[in-house]
Design an enzyme around this catalytic site. Sequence first.
Site, PDB file in Angstrom:
ATOM      1  N   ARG A 129     132.027 -67.076 -24.593  1.00  0.00           N
ATOM      2  CA  ARG A 129     132.213 -65.809 -24.402  1.00  0.00           C
ATOM      3  C   ARG A 129     132.563 -65.609 -22.879  1.00  0.00           C
ATOM      4  O   ARG A 129     131.646 -66.030 -21.954  1.00  0.00           O
ATOM      5  CB  ARG A 129     130.938 -64.981 -24.868  1.00  0.00           C
ATOM      6  CG  ARG A 129     130.870 -63.499 -24.386  1.00  0.00           C
ATOM      7  CD  ARG A 129     129.700 -62.842 -24.883  1.00  0.00           C
ATOM      8  NE  ARG A 129     129.703 -62.398 -26.150  1.00  0.00           N
ATOM      9  CZ  ARG A 129     129.197 -61.237 -26.751  1.00  0.00           C
ATOM     10  NH1 ARG A 129     128.252 -60.965 -26.055  1.00  0.00           N
ATOM     11  NH2 ARG A 129     129.486 -61.341 -27.897  1.00  0.00           N
TER      12      ARG A 129
ATOM     13  N   HIS B 284     137.320 -59.696 -29.938  1.00  0.00           N
ATOM     14  CA  HIS B 284     136.102 -60.083 -30.504  1.00  0.00           C
ATOM     15  C   HIS B 284     136.162 -60.269 -31.879  1.00  0.00           C
ATOM     16  O   HIS B 284     135.807 -59.757 -32.817  1.00  0.00           O
ATOM     17  CB  HIS B 284     135.057 -58.956 -30.389  1.00  0.00           C
ATOM     18  CG  HIS B 284     133.730 -59.352 -30.390  1.00  0.00           C
ATOM     19  ND1 HIS B 284     133.281 -60.665 -30.694  1.00  0.00           N
ATOM     20  CD2 HIS B 284     132.494 -58.769 -30.487  1.00  0.00           C
ATOM     21  CE1 HIS B 284     131.988 -60.827 -30.792  1.00  0.00           C
ATOM     22  NE2 HIS B 284     131.416 -59.509 -30.723  1.00  0.00           N
TER      23      HIS B 284
ATOM     24  N   GLN C 190     133.333 -60.834 -34.603  1.00  0.00           N
ATOM     25  CA  GLN C 190     132.585 -59.839 -35.023  1.00  0.00           C
ATOM     26  C   GLN C 190     133.311 -59.135 -36.357  1.00  0.00           C
ATOM     27  O   GLN C 190     132.735 -58.695 -37.241  1.00  0.00           O
ATOM     28  CB  GLN C 190     132.795 -58.570 -33.908  1.00  0.00           C
ATOM     29  CG  GLN C 190     131.972 -57.253 -34.345  1.00  0.00           C
ATOM     30  CD  GLN C 190     130.587 -57.369 -34.833  1.00  0.00           C
ATOM     31  OE1 GLN C 190     129.874 -58.025 -33.928  1.00  0.00           O
ATOM     32  NE2 GLN C 190     130.238 -56.958 -35.760  1.00  0.00           N
TER      33      GLN C 190
ATOM     34  N   ASP D  13     131.931 -47.813 -31.077  1.00  0.00           N
ATOM     35  CA  ASP D  13     131.288 -48.962 -30.281  1.00  0.00           C
ATOM     36  C   ASP D  13     130.918 -48.202 -29.174  1.00  0.00           C
ATOM     37  O   ASP D  13     131.041 -47.030 -28.730  1.00  0.00           O
ATOM     38  CB  ASP D  13     132.174 -49.984 -29.951  1.00  0.00           C
ATOM     39  CG  ASP D  13     131.626 -51.255 -29.155  1.00  0.00           C
ATOM     40  OD1 ASP D  13     130.478 -51.371 -29.213  1.00  0.00           O
ATOM     41  OD2 ASP D  13     132.626 -52.144 -28.840  1.00  0.00           O
TER      42      ASP D  13
ATOM     43  N   CYS E  44     129.122 -52.743 -34.118  1.00  0.00           N
ATOM     44  CA  CYS E  44     129.031 -54.227 -33.800  1.00  0.00           C
ATOM     45  C   CYS E  44     127.650 -54.279 -33.009  1.00  0.00           C
ATOM     46  O   CYS E  44     126.995 -55.397 -33.171  1.00  0.00           O
ATOM     47  CB  CYS E  44     130.209 -54.550 -32.947  1.00  0.00           C
ATOM     48  SG  CYS E  44     129.994 -53.940 -31.190  1.00  0.00           S
TER      49      CYS E  44
ATOM     50  N   ARG F 218     127.146 -61.967 -39.067  1.00  0.00           N
ATOM     51  CA  ARG F 218     127.746 -62.784 -37.979  1.00  0.00           C
ATOM     52  C   ARG F 218     127.488 -64.263 -38.368  1.00  0.00           C
ATOM     53  O   ARG F 218     128.089 -65.051 -38.202  1.00  0.00           O
ATOM     54  CB  ARG F 218     127.237 -62.233 -36.689  1.00  0.00           C
ATOM     55  CG  ARG F 218     127.435 -60.909 -36.186  1.00  0.00           C
ATOM     56  CD  ARG F 218     129.029 -60.811 -35.914  1.00  0.00           C
ATOM     57  NE  ARG F 218     129.443 -61.839 -34.662  1.00  0.00           N
ATOM     58  CZ  ARG F 218     129.254 -61.644 -33.333  1.00  0.00           C
ATOM     59  NH1 ARG F 218     128.846 -60.519 -32.910  1.00  0.00           N
ATOM     60  NH2 ARG F 218     129.614 -62.689 -32.720  1.00  0.00           N
TER      61      ARG F 218
HETATM   62  N1   CP Z   1     127.965 -57.722 -31.407  1.00  0.00           N
HETATM   63  C1   CP Z   1     127.823 -58.717 -30.754  1.00  0.00           C
HETATM   64  O1   CP Z   1     128.702 -59.477 -30.219  1.00  0.00           O
HETATM   65  O2   CP Z   1     126.457 -58.597 -29.937  1.00  0.00           O
HETATM   66  P1   CP Z   1     125.967 -59.276 -28.732  1.00  0.00           P
HETATM   67  O3   CP Z   1     126.464 -58.835 -27.379  1.00  0.00           O
HETATM   68  O4   CP Z   1     124.474 -59.225 -28.782  1.00  0.00           O
HETATM   69  O5   CP Z   1     126.365 -60.874 -28.965  1.00  0.00           O
HETATM   70  N1  NVA Z   2     132.910 -53.688 -26.549  1.00  0.00           N
HETATM   71  C1  NVA Z   2     131.628 -54.274 -26.285  1.00  0.00           C
HETATM   72  C2  NVA Z   2     131.273 -55.020 -27.417  1.00  0.00           C
HETATM   73  C3  NVA Z   2     129.911 -55.773 -27.222  1.00  0.00           C
HETATM   74  C4  NVA Z   2     129.536 -56.584 -28.519  1.00  0.00           C
HETATM   75  C5  NVA Z   2     131.643 -55.069 -24.930  1.00  0.00           C
HETATM   76  O1  NVA Z   2     132.491 -55.755 -24.650  1.00  0.00           O
HETATM   77  O2  NVA Z   2     130.549 -54.922 -24.302  1.00  0.00           O
END
Ligand code: CP
Ligand code: NVA
Length: 308
Positions: A107, A134, A137, A225, A266, A294
Site C-alpha cells: 500500500r 484500489h 476492494q 467513499d 469501502c 476483503r
Molecule cells: N477499505 C480499506 O482499504 O480500508 P483500510 O484503509 O482500513 O485498509
Molecule cells: N479513498 C480512500 C480509500 C480508503 C480505503 C483513500 O484513499 O483514503
Amino acid sequence: MRHFLDINKTDPADLRTMIDQAAVMKAARADRPKGMPDDDQPLSGRVVALIFEKPSTRTRVSFDVGVRQMGGQTMVLTGSEMQLGHGETIADTARVLSRYVDLIMLRTYEEDVLLEMADHASVPVINGLTNRTHPCQIMADILTYEEHRGPIAGKKVVWCGDGNNVFASFAHAAGQFGFDLTFCGPEPLDPERVFLEEARAKGAAVEIIRDPARAVAGADLVVTDTWVSMHDSQTTRERRHNQLRPYQVNEALMKHAKPDALFMHCLPAHRNEEVTDAVMDGPQSVVFDEAENRLHAQKAVMRWCLGL
Ligand code: CP
Ligand code: NVA
C-alpha cells in the site's frame, strides 16, 4: 509472474475464477472460528510481506488473517521503518525482499512506486491501494454484490462523490465484469477520463450525471467513499466538503434507486458526511459484508498470484 496490480490488467476469466473461488472458500469456512486454519493449506511454508506506507485497518488485518488461514506466515512492515523510507531504491528493496518472501502486498502513495516494485520483484506483487486505484476492494465488492443479488453483469452501479482511487477500480471492473457505471459528483473532482473511456471501450455504459436524484434513478447499487482520501492534502478539506455535500448518500437519495438497491462504502466512513447513519445502518447497506469479503477475495487473489 502473476502480479495483481489492477483489475483492468487482469484477464476477465481470471477475475471470475478468483471471485468464484473466494465464494467457495468463504462457504467452506462457515461458522468456523477466525483463527482455525482452512482445510486446504496452500500457503504452507510461504511468507508474505505486507508493506504499508499509509494507514490501514481492513487491508492489514484481512491480508494477515487470510495468509494465516491458508497456512502461511506474514510480516507486516511500515515504509517509514524500512530503508525504503530512508533512501534505498524501490528496485533494490524489491530485489532484496524477493530473496526472503514469496509474495509482496504494497500500500503506497504513487502508482509508480507499485509499478517499480513489480518490475524489479521476482515474486508476485499485489496492489493494496495507491493514490490511483484500489483493486482488492472492488474484488471484495463484486463478491459482496453477487452473494446478495447474483451476477453483477448488466447491473447499474452509481458512484456518488469524489472521483477517487476506489471509483477508478470500479471503472476498471465495469469494463471487465460488464456492468454499467454512472459517476455523480462535482466536475472539479471528476475521475481521470482514461478510466471512463477504457470501460466504455470494453462495452460498459458509462455516464457522468451531475444531478444526484437523476443519477441514482434505477440504480442496483449505490456507492460512495470519504470526501478526503489519505493522499489528499488537509488544506483541501473544507473546499472538498463544500463541493461534495450535495452528493451525500441519504435516505431521500436512496429512494430514487431501485427498491432492492444495495449501498456500499469501502470504509472507513465519515458518518453523516458522505453517508448518513440511516443509510449506513439501514437494510440496504452491505458495508460490513464488504469488509468481511476483503478477507475471502484476497485469499483467492493470493492463490491466483502464486498459482496455488
Ligand atoms: N477499505 C480499506 O482499504 O480500508 P483500510 O484503509 O482500513 O485498509
Ligand atoms: N479513498 C480512500 C480509500 C480508503 C480505503 C483513500 O484513499 O483514503
